[in-house]
Write an enzyme that holds these catalytic residues in place. Structure first.
Site, short mmCIF file in Angstrom:
data_model
loop_
_atom_site.label_atom_id
_atom_site.label_comp_id
_atom_site.label_asym_id
_atom_site.label_seq_id
_atom_site.Cartn_x
_atom_site.Cartn_y
_atom_site.Cartn_z
N GLU A 1 16.85 11.05 -27.67
CA GLU A 1 16.62 12.29 -28.51
C GLU A 1 15.98 14.09 -28.33
O GLU A 1 16.42 15.06 -28.32
CB GLU A 1 16.04 12.65 -29.97
CG GLU A 1 14.96 13.08 -31.02
CD GLU A 1 14.15 12.35 -31.98
OE1 GLU A 1 13.88 11.39 -31.72
OE2 GLU A 1 14.05 12.97 -32.94
N ASP B 1 8.94 19.77 -35.60
CA ASP B 1 7.99 19.89 -36.48
C ASP B 1 6.09 19.96 -36.04
O ASP B 1 5.15 20.24 -36.88
CB ASP B 1 7.49 18.15 -36.54
CG ASP B 1 9.13 17.56 -37.27
OD1 ASP B 1 10.02 18.85 -37.38
OD2 ASP B 1 9.70 16.27 -37.22
N TYR C 1 6.93 14.98 -28.57
CA TYR C 1 8.26 15.62 -29.45
C TYR C 1 8.22 17.54 -28.93
O TYR C 1 8.94 18.01 -28.47
CB TYR C 1 7.40 15.60 -30.86
CG TYR C 1 8.78 15.31 -31.65
CD1 TYR C 1 9.30 14.47 -31.40
CD2 TYR C 1 8.39 15.57 -33.07
CE1 TYR C 1 10.97 14.14 -32.20
CE2 TYR C 1 9.43 15.48 -34.08
CZ TYR C 1 10.78 14.55 -33.84
OH TYR C 1 11.62 13.81 -34.40
N TRP D 1 20.89 21.21 -40.05
CA TRP D 1 20.69 21.97 -38.78
C TRP D 1 21.21 20.98 -37.58
O TRP D 1 21.94 21.11 -37.18
CB TRP D 1 19.66 22.46 -38.14
CG TRP D 1 18.67 21.76 -37.81
CD1 TRP D 1 17.89 21.02 -37.68
CD2 TRP D 1 17.68 22.34 -36.91
NE1 TRP D 1 16.58 21.01 -37.10
CE2 TRP D 1 16.48 22.17 -36.27
CE3 TRP D 1 17.77 24.24 -35.71
CZ2 TRP D 1 15.86 22.70 -34.95
CZ3 TRP D 1 17.00 24.67 -35.34
CH2 TRP D 1 15.60 23.52 -34.64
N ASP D 2 20.89 19.31 -38.40
CA ASP D 2 21.39 18.51 -37.43
C ASP D 2 23.13 18.27 -37.17
O ASP D 2 23.94 17.93 -36.81
CB ASP D 2 20.77 16.73 -37.84
CG ASP D 2 19.76 16.84 -37.10
OD1 ASP D 2 19.18 17.52 -38.15
OD2 ASP D 2 19.05 16.34 -36.12
N GLN E 1 15.97 24.13 -43.53
CA GLN E 1 15.43 23.92 -41.99
C GLN E 1 16.14 25.18 -41.51
O GLN E 1 17.02 26.01 -42.07
CB GLN E 1 16.78 22.80 -41.74
CG GLN E 1 15.81 21.73 -41.42
CD GLN E 1 16.40 20.83 -40.60
OE1 GLN E 1 17.68 20.75 -40.68
NE2 GLN E 1 15.14 19.88 -39.56
C1 GLC Z 1 13.10 15.80 -37.00
C2 GLC Z 1 13.17 16.90 -35.75
C3 GLC Z 1 13.80 17.99 -36.37
C4 GLC Z 1 15.66 17.24 -36.71
C5 GLC Z 1 14.88 15.79 -37.99
C6 GLC Z 1 16.47 14.87 -37.87
O1 GLC Z 1 12.61 16.43 -37.61
O2 GLC Z 1 11.95 17.82 -35.78
O3 GLC Z 1 14.42 19.75 -36.07
O4 GLC Z 1 16.00 17.98 -37.39
O5 GLC Z 1 13.52 14.79 -36.57
O6 GLC Z 1 16.88 14.72 -36.23
#
Ligand code: GLC
Length: 415
Positions: free
Chosen positions: A386, A162, A342, A37-38, A103
């Site tokens: 982030e 997470d 987080y 999803w990033d 994801q």
């Molecule tokens: C962490 C985040 C997740 C994201 C990943 C990379 O695991 O919780 O949403 O995709 O980092 O940025």
């Protein structure tokens, strides 16, 4: 506060610096691979200055698609010792070494936006991608729905949030005493106070071991996997994806059988996540039926999914008025709120953007503008972190983060 004088330029250079040739890493060190999803968010950022590169980001993601339609949450295009668990731990057999989970499926939605922007070459590239996007959607419909039509996450990493409080009860029921020795790498890159705890991490790894033992056979995992939670992130993003795929198919005259029925099923599923007592959309353990009692930033993705909710709008108005840097990933009024850890409190710019897309689409322009403005202030004031402390704005986690840069370019930095 460190003012960022030319955030447009800074954002573009972050995307370019994190480009590994056809795909973008989320950030150097902490996340050195392609995340699902990033990448979809990264593509929106690229679309502001290089449409061709935007398409390539999504196309590269789909080179990792498995034969059955699944698109992994991480593609390990090249080995990097700085990340754990790597490809050897996952033990998957896709076309590119990868993880064995997905994801939230936002790729269809973000690709639609790029397609609408690209009036020159968009149709051809969309036609090539469409069957792949649809195959992934069908895979989710086949393997991830609960009995009410809500979409489940089978690992906390799958929902992309997470260590969200949404999973606490389900994680507490899991036994991870035999997980064995392993070496975390995340805490060597960033402050361990900001990261998931060892209790959580043991369970993340245990779930990977269970999946691997089952050869990532989804039929087997339906019974073997102790963690199965229907959640707002998976449900709202899948519903939105189905709506976007339907629009694309209609406009391009492509076959998309079953999508209207999927939308109906997912709408029922989405409504089933309403927790009346809590007054919010919430997660539900699919094994026990128990609700998580969590108001998270994913709860506010209802509009993104095309679901209207007066009560969520009231809640959002209060949050916008009382939290200096919204939207917190967990309700600050609730006892488990933790401003830095987080997904248990901090604000994530890309989640704000998706909430903003939904608000805009359903005509809540005032709230959409406010959220965009506040997210812009956060990034221009505190940089491309982030995530951020919702009370002070203080940046945390990885730096020079791809999706924060993309959010600036596509949404938060636009007047
Ligand atoms: C962490 C985040 C997740 C994201 C990943 C990379 O695991 O919780 O949403 O995709 O980092 O940025």
């Amino acid at each position: 506060m460190n003012q960022h004088t030319n955030p447009d330029r800074e954002a573009r250079s972050i995307l370019i610096a994190n480009d590994r040739g056809g795909y973008t890493i989320p950030t150097e060190g902490l996340y050195p691979y392609q995340w699902n999803w990033d990448s979809a968010i990264a593509a929106l950022g690229f679309a502001q200055f290089d449409l061709d590169r935007a398409w390539t980001e999504i196309e590269t993601l789909f080179t990792g698609q498995w034969d059955d339609g699944m698109v992994p949450h991480i593609l390990f295009h090249q080995q990097d010792e700085g990340y754990f668990p790597g490809p050897d731990v996952w033990g998957c057999n896709g076309p590119i070494p990868s993880s064995g989970i997905i994801q939230p499926p936002i790729a269809a939605t973000m690709t639609r936006k790029i397609w609408e922007q690209d009036t020159a070459f968009g149709d051809a590239r969309m036609k090539a991608l469409f069957p792949k996007l649809l195959a992934w959607h069908r895979w989710i419909m086949k393997w991830r729905l609960d009995e009410f039509g809500a979409v489940c996450t089978t690992h906390p990493w799958e929902a992309g949030r997470d260590n969200a409080p949404d999973w606490d009860n389900s994680m507490a029921r899991m036994d991870a005493s035999d997980v064995g020795e392993y070496q975390r790498r995340d805490t060597s890159h960033v402050n361990s106070e900001d990261r998931p705890t060892k209790f959580d991490y043991d369970r993340y790894i245990k779930l990977v071991q269970i999946g691997r033992k089952a050869g990532w056979d989804q039929q087997e995992l339906l019974t073997l996997n102790p963690f199965r939670v229907a959640d707002p992130t998976m449900t709202f993003t899948t519903l939105r994806a189905a709506r976007d795929l339907l629009v694309i198919s209609e406009q391009l005259g492509l076959d998309a059988e079953g999508l209207s029925a999927d939308i109906e099923k997912l709408e029922t599923g989405a409504h089933s996540l309403w927790n009346e007592e809590l007054g919010s959309f919430d997660a539900r353990d699919a094994h026990t039926g128990e609700m998580a009692d969590s108001v998270s930033n994913a709860s506010y993705l209802c509009w993104y999914a095309g679901i209207e909710s007066d009560k969520m709008l009231e809640r959002l108005k209060t949050t916008l008025a009382t939290v200096p840097y919204p939207v917190p990933s967990y309700d600050p009024e609730m006892p488990k709120f933790d401003a830095r850890r987080y997904w248990r409190g901090p604000t994530w710019a890309f989640m704000n953007m998706m909430i903003g897309f939904g608000l805009q689409d359903l005509g809540h322009t005032e709230q959409a503008d406010q959220l965009r403005q506040k997210t812009g202030d956060l990034i221009s004031g505190f940089g491309f972190a982030e995530y951020f402390d919702p009370k002070t704005g203080s940046p945390a986690g990885g730096k020079a983060f791809t999706w924060t840069a993309a959010v600036w370019l596509h949404w938060a930095g636009r007047a």
